[in-house]
Design an enzyme around this catalytic site. Sequence first.
Site, PDB file in Angstrom:
ATOM      1  N   TYR A 181     -30.459 -11.196  21.207  1.00 24.42           N
ATOM      2  CA  TYR A 181     -31.053 -12.304  20.806  1.00 24.42           C
ATOM      3  C   TYR A 181     -32.467 -12.053  19.846  1.00 24.42           C
ATOM      4  O   TYR A 181     -32.806 -10.713  19.935  1.00 24.42           O
ATOM      5  CB  TYR A 181     -31.634 -13.175  22.044  1.00 24.42           C
ATOM      6  N   THR A 183     -35.559 -11.910  19.958  1.00 23.04           N
ATOM      7  CA  THR A 183     -36.604 -11.239  20.634  1.00 23.04           C
ATOM      8  C   THR A 183     -36.328  -9.776  21.172  1.00 23.04           C
ATOM      9  O   THR A 183     -37.203  -9.256  21.950  1.00 23.04           O
ATOM     10  CB  THR A 183     -37.485 -12.105  21.836  1.00 23.04           C
ATOM     11  N   LYS A 184     -35.076  -9.721  21.190  1.00 20.81           N
ATOM     12  CA  LYS A 184     -34.763  -8.375  22.182  1.00 20.81           C
ATOM     13  C   LYS A 184     -35.069  -7.143  21.291  1.00 20.81           C
ATOM     14  O   LYS A 184     -35.220  -7.107  20.209  1.00 20.81           O
ATOM     15  CB  LYS A 184     -33.169  -8.571  22.738  1.00 20.81           C
ATOM     16  N   ASN A 185     -34.807  -5.941  22.151  1.00 21.52           N
ATOM     17  CA  ASN A 185     -35.073  -4.656  21.728  1.00 21.52           C
ATOM     18  C   ASN A 185     -34.330  -4.569  20.268  1.00 21.52           C
ATOM     19  O   ASN A 185     -34.595  -3.776  19.440  1.00 21.52           O
ATOM     20  CB  ASN A 185     -35.172  -3.446  22.531  1.00 21.52           C
ATOM     21  N   LEU A 186     -32.803  -4.892  20.297  1.00 18.65           N
ATOM     22  CA  LEU A 186     -32.132  -4.761  19.164  1.00 18.65           C
ATOM     23  C   LEU A 186     -31.515  -6.194  18.857  1.00 18.65           C
ATOM     24  O   LEU A 186     -30.991  -6.742  19.859  1.00 18.65           O
ATOM     25  CB  LEU A 186     -30.647  -3.667  19.734  1.00 18.65           C
TER      26      LEU A 186
END
Length: 383
Positions: A181, A183-186
Amino acid sequence: MRKDFLVFGSPQIEQAEIDEVTECLRSGWWGAGPRVARFEKAFAKYRRADYAVALNSCTAALHLSLLAAGLEPGDEVITTPMTFCASVNAIIHAGAKPVLADVDPVSMNIDPRAVEAAVTPRTKAVLPVHFAGRPCDMDRIMALADQRGFTVIEDCAHAIETEYHGQPAGTFGRFGCFSFYVTKNLATGEGGLVLTRDAGAAGRIKRLALHGMSADAWKRFGDEGYKHYFVVEPGYKYTMMDLQASIGLHQLERVEANWKRRLQIWNRYLEELADLPLCLPAPFEPDTRHGLHLFTILVDEKNAGVTRDELLTRMTKSNIGVGVHYMSVPEHPYYQDRYGWTPDAWPVARDIGRATLSLPLSAKLTDQDVTDVVEAVRAGLKR
Ligand SMILES: *Cc1c(COP(=O)(O)O)cnc(C)c1O
């Protein structure tokens, strides 16, 4: 005060992604196809896993993993109250009953002793969440799983880079579920993925993600000649697109560099907020690697002089986007109505949920952005 609003969790997008997306669009093949296959292979290699199935979200990954675990109506799945609602909703959609086990106050992860206390003869699976990127106590959770015979499905939405005793998160349980998603790290926009060492389960998840159609049905529009497909069970539509994989392939190439950048930001926050009346994240446990997804501070009104919600408001007014991860699951009315849950039954998660505030931690932040965040926290704590 800074002039522009610092968006919480804003992803770092570079030219390589933009070029790949353009190429993908020009190729005429946007849907699930060769770029998704490449992304699955690259991600499995990165996490040293046997099989990877890319999907359109982590919620889908959790749902299909739970179905592949063979849950039956009335089965119970234990998870943490300190998580995003999707962890619990996936259990409900799989037809099982969610059971909560409280968290450890220091790690904020599910407490193996609470899991043990929550196990019943109907417990079919445990769904630990590596909260904020900090690995759960997998030795004890896996030992309990062996002893009591339940499946472990790891929610790795925060834990792409996380390792525990040298082993990547998402490779301990039968399934590891990841989120890409925004906002996630990837980030791939929307996106998710399941890791497993079980070839049969990987095939079933792939099939369920594409209407329950027999293997590789996506190739039906390819150049190898038209192929008939056969529906073998009623599936869902959970596939990742090549457009999304185009972004993911290049995000994955930078995942370690971005982790190192977030470690610098993390250490600056630890250092520059140390004198304030706040509770900062605990040190990393020995022989683990934190995924550095969320930097959460706890705001206790008695010490800080302001409430958490007041600090949220003040920081937003100073143009700093902030987050709350999370109000504990039993704070939400649906679960109270359906299961009779009250926040007080899981007091550790309740207290964290009412005090927690997440600071921006994207690899995209400049040094000046970090300075602005620190100054906004300082200013926000003045009475
Ligand atoms: C983001 C998140 C999810 C859901 O991920 P999606 O890809 O948005 O479906 C699940 N669990 C946790 C802990 C999350 O943070």
